[in-house]
Design an enzyme around this catalytic site. Structure first.
Site, mmCIF file in Angstrom:
data_model
loop_
_atom_site.group_PDB
_atom_site.id
_atom_site.type_symbol
_atom_site.label_atom_id
_atom_site.label_comp_id
_atom_site.label_asym_id
_atom_site.label_seq_id
_atom_site.Cartn_x
_atom_site.Cartn_y
_atom_site.Cartn_z
ATOM 1 N N SER A 1 0.855 -1.197 0.000
ATOM 2 C CA SER A 1 0.000 0.000 0.000
ATOM 3 C C SER A 1 0.885 1.239 0.000
ATOM 4 O O SER A 1 1.936 1.259 0.656
ATOM 5 C CB SER A 1 -0.875 0.017 1.251
ATOM 6 O OG SER A 1 -1.476 1.291 1.392
ATOM 7 N N TYR B 1 -1.683 -1.689 9.955
ATOM 8 C CA TYR B 1 -1.979 -2.071 8.562
ATOM 9 C C TYR B 1 -0.730 -1.862 7.688
ATOM 10 O O TYR B 1 -0.332 -2.751 6.929
ATOM 11 C CB TYR B 1 -3.153 -1.236 8.054
ATOM 12 C CG TYR B 1 -3.448 -1.393 6.580
ATOM 13 C CD1 TYR B 1 -4.069 -2.536 6.081
ATOM 14 C CD2 TYR B 1 -3.110 -0.385 5.681
ATOM 15 C CE1 TYR B 1 -4.354 -2.662 4.723
ATOM 16 C CE2 TYR B 1 -3.386 -0.497 4.326
ATOM 17 C CZ TYR B 1 -4.002 -1.650 3.845
ATOM 18 O OH TYR B 1 -4.266 -1.765 2.507
HETATM 19 P P1 NDP Z 1 -12.040 -5.206 -0.722
HETATM 20 O O1 NDP Z 1 -12.376 -5.170 0.724
HETATM 21 O O2 NDP Z 1 -12.872 -4.437 -1.692
HETATM 22 O O3 NDP Z 1 -12.015 -6.759 -1.218
HETATM 23 C C1 NDP Z 1 -11.298 -7.668 -0.457
HETATM 24 C C2 NDP Z 1 -11.269 -9.018 -1.138
HETATM 25 O O4 NDP Z 1 -10.418 -9.864 -0.355
HETATM 26 C C3 NDP Z 1 -12.615 -9.701 -1.213
HETATM 27 O O5 NDP Z 1 -12.682 -10.425 -2.418
HETATM 28 C C4 NDP Z 1 -12.607 -10.647 -0.023
HETATM 29 O O6 NDP Z 1 -13.396 -11.833 -0.198
HETATM 30 C C5 NDP Z 1 -11.135 -11.042 0.004
HETATM 31 N N1 NDP Z 1 -10.665 -11.530 1.294
HETATM 32 C C6 NDP Z 1 -10.695 -10.898 2.496
HETATM 33 N N2 NDP Z 1 -10.169 -11.695 3.451
HETATM 34 C C7 NDP Z 1 -9.806 -12.851 2.830
HETATM 35 C C8 NDP Z 1 -9.243 -14.063 3.271
HETATM 36 N N3 NDP Z 1 -8.939 -14.274 4.559
HETATM 37 N N4 NDP Z 1 -9.028 -15.048 2.361
HETATM 38 C C9 NDP Z 1 -9.348 -14.874 1.049
HETATM 39 N N5 NDP Z 1 -9.889 -13.741 0.576
HETATM 40 C C10 NDP Z 1 -10.118 -12.742 1.458
HETATM 41 O O7 NDP Z 1 -10.501 -4.771 -0.823
HETATM 42 P P2 NDP Z 1 -9.690 -3.993 -1.996
HETATM 43 O O8 NDP Z 1 -10.084 -4.511 -3.312
HETATM 44 O O9 NDP Z 1 -9.766 -2.538 -1.736
HETATM 45 O O10 NDP Z 1 -8.184 -4.402 -1.634
HETATM 46 C C11 NDP Z 1 -7.428 -5.351 -2.371
HETATM 47 C C12 NDP Z 1 -5.974 -5.251 -1.925
HETATM 48 O O11 NDP Z 1 -5.467 -3.943 -2.199
HETATM 49 C C13 NDP Z 1 -5.753 -5.484 -0.418
HETATM 50 O O12 NDP Z 1 -4.578 -6.241 -0.221
HETATM 51 C C14 NDP Z 1 -5.584 -4.078 0.135
HETATM 52 O O13 NDP Z 1 -4.833 -4.070 1.327
HETATM 53 C C15 NDP Z 1 -4.848 -3.413 -1.023
HETATM 54 N N6 NDP Z 1 -4.957 -1.961 -1.044
HETATM 55 C C16 NDP Z 1 -6.176 -1.351 -1.226
HETATM 56 C C17 NDP Z 1 -6.267 0.031 -1.235
HETATM 57 C C18 NDP Z 1 -7.571 0.737 -1.398
HETATM 58 O O14 NDP Z 1 -7.581 1.988 -1.240
HETATM 59 N N7 NDP Z 1 -8.676 0.066 -1.723
HETATM 60 C C19 NDP Z 1 -5.049 0.876 -1.090
HETATM 61 C C20 NDP Z 1 -3.836 0.115 -0.908
HETATM 62 C C21 NDP Z 1 -3.801 -1.249 -0.895
HETATM 63 P P3 NDP Z 1 -14.985 -11.915 0.217
HETATM 64 O O15 NDP Z 1 -15.720 -11.067 -0.790
HETATM 65 O O16 NDP Z 1 -15.316 -13.348 0.114
HETATM 66 O O17 NDP Z 1 -15.081 -11.332 1.597
#
Ligand code: NDP
Length: 247
Positions: free
Chosen positions: A142, A155
């Protein structure tokens, strides 16, 4: 299915950035394993959209924090498609209330490290022995590591661990022609970023970048597609910040 077709596992691909990556890599010709934690309906929609467009995709439930579930995820991918070429370690969590370090409870700390760090460790360990020669790994950090915003200490610490694993694993995979990189998005319009924030705070964070908007999941999917595709073949062991210039 063409058995020479390359295969990508995208973790956390039911929603947000992961769903956009799955859709983009399918368009680029990969068969996609759409991993999710609990949201089967949303994962099913991603699979349906890919197959409707003529691609190949299958949804596999696995909690990345659980080593056995991750082994099953790789086994299922190989059973279904015969190989794995690409791992995109996108699954991650962030607490919506973002407490300062002094107010962070043990449960929040443990959950963040279990999913963000152990989760990526679990998938990387499998990928290190199961990815095809010439494969690609993209981890998720991030840009908040650079922004150093109050509330993000734990985080951001999980993402720091991921950047370190990225760099070292790239070296450990010498001889396999596999690249290992990380993408570090800035604020991106998904539930993870938007939940718990006021419209004013969202606007302020959006304006922090000189391009004056939030990132979209597609912006980040484009970055991943570059690292996975032919044009990214010389990038290895790096973290690429994708944030419109915020840091
Ligand atoms: P979302 O919360 O929109 O989506 C998260 C996804 O991860 C969902 O598909 C969820 O599945 C899945 N997930 C959560 N926990 C688990 C687990 N234990 N095992 C398998 N799958 C899991 O997140 P984002 O799309 O925003 O984030 C994606 C990545 O980008 C993350 O690593 C985040 O830290 C990183 N990021 C995001 C930023 C942002 O501003 N959005 C900025 C910087 C980094 P389900 O739907 O089944 O719950």
């Amino acid at each position: 299915m063409n058995t020479t077709q390359q295969v990508a596992i995208v973790t956390g691909a039911s929603r947000g950035i992961g769903a956009a990556i799955a859709t983009r890599l399918a368009k680029d010709g990969y068969a996609i394993v759409v991993n999710y934690a609990g949201n089967a309906e949303e994962a099913g929609k991603v699979v349906a959209a890919i197959t409707a467009a003529g691609g190949y995709a299958t949804a596999v439930k696995a909690d990345v924090a659980d080593p056995q579930s991750v082994r099953n995820l790789f086994d299922e991918a190989i059973r279904t498609y015969g190989r794995v070429d690409v791992l995109v370690n996108n699954a991650g969590i962030m607490p919506p209330n973002l407490p300062h370090l002094a107010d962070t409870d043990d449960k929040t700390f443990d959950a963040l490290f279990a999913v963000n760090v152990k989760g990526s460790f679990n998938t990387l360990r499998e990928a290190a022995t199961k990815l095809q020669h010439g494969g690609r790994i993209v981890n998720f950090s991030s840009s908040v590591i650079g922004l150093a915003l109050p509330g993000y200490a734990v985080y951001a610490a999980t993402k720091g661990a991921i950047e370190v694993m990225t760099n070292i694993l790239a070296k450990e995979l010498r001889g396999k022609n596999i690249t290992v990189n990380a993408v570090a998005p800035g604020p991106t319009a998904t539930a993870l970023f938007l939940n718990g924030k006021t419209p004013e705070l969202i606007d302020r964070l959006a304006k922090a970048a000189p391009l004056e908007r939030l990132g979209t999941p597609e912006d980040i999917a484009n970055t991943v597609a570059f690292l996975v595709g032919k044009d990214g073949q010389w990038i290895n062991g790096q973290t690429l910040r994708a944030n419109g210039g915020a840091v």
